[in-house]
Design a protein around this motif. Structure first.
Motif: not given
Length: 285
Positions: A52-54, A37-39, A56-66
């Protein structure tokens, strides 16, 4: 190695080896998901790691089509799980108190209440959705969805509650009665504090079972997805480590709730033991 001066048998090491395999099978995938999850932003869904990065966690906070509307789905699942936990605890404690005295049909009523455990979850969901449709009612998160969740949480809660109340020493209640306590005072001051750890366990079961339930929610929550349904939709649309980030977050939430519940139970037990010790010292003083 020896234990009590006696050498350990070969079966001890064999069982220990299989236990370690069980732990690896249980927690190995969770550790892999946590690491992946830290890819990095250019990383994929497998090793080797590409930075390493966060991200993918930041993407969870956004309501996007993806990614889907994960924040809203999480809020819905959390609210539904909390309500299911509260109702499960209240209903099961009420039933447990009612079943303390035998009455005609008690066994039949109990087995009817827990019968939903042996029914396929998808059939339960389909039956509830069909029943609402025939009655002209709209399915919704806190109507048919909540009812479907309770068919799953209540049987487990009932069995835990009955076991907890079954171990209750009625001599405490009889002593309170001799001191003039009425039924409500006996429950509030004697029974409830003693069975409180069991009630917390019932609520914890209700929360976790509702929070993770997929099949019984699939046809009953209407047009608003819970988190498990959103995750299922995400598996067909996303091929990125965002799935691993979501798995990490949901696992952390589950373990946090479990840890808080266990700490609360431990605190209650410790305070009860301290109070009992103080009473004994006062009696002997």
């Amino acid at each position: 190695m020896t234990e009590g001066g006696q050498p350990r048998s070969r079966s001890f090491y064999v069982l220990g080896f299989f236990f370690l395999l069980f732990l690896a099978f249980l927690y190995g995938p969770m550790i892999v998901i946590f690491v992946l999850s830290f890819q990095g932003p250019n990383g994929g869904m497998s090793f080797p790691m590409v930075g390493t990065s966060t991200t993918w966690f930041q993407g969870l906070l956004q309501a996007t089509g993806r990614v889907g509307d994960i924040p809203s789905a999480f809020q819905r699942s959390l609210g539904l799980a909390l309500l299911a936990a509260a109702l499960t605890a209240v209903i099961c404690v009420s039933a447990g108190m009612g079943f303390r005295r035998r009455f005609p049909g008690a066994a039949l009523l109990f087995y009817t209440a827990v019968a939903s455990l042996v029914m396929p979850s998808l059939f339960v969901s389909f039956g509830i959705a069909l029943g609402f449709k025939e009655l002209g009612w709209r399915t919704g998160l806190f109507t048919s969805g909540l009812g479907a969740q309770l068919t799953w949480t209540l049987p487990f809660g009932l069995m835990i509650t009955f076991a907890t109340i079954g171990r209750f020493d009625r001599r405490y209640e009889e002593a309170a009665t001799d001191l003039g306590a009425n039924s409500w005072q006996r429950f509030r001051d004697i029974i409830f504090p003693i069975i409180l750890p069991g009630i917390i366990g019932v609520a914890l079961f209700g929360f976790t079972l509702s929070y993770d339930e997929f099949a019984r929610s699939s046809l009953t929550v209407g047009n608003q997805n819970t988190l498990p349904l959103e995750i299922w939709a995400l598996t067909t649309a996303a091929t990125s480590p965002v799935l691993f980030a979501l798995g990490t977050v949901t696992t952390v939430v589950s373990f946090t709730v479990l840890t808080l519940a266990m700490l609360t139970i431990g605190l209650i037990v410790r305070r009860r033991a301290g109070g009992r010790l103080s009473a004994e010292r006062s009696a002997h003083g």
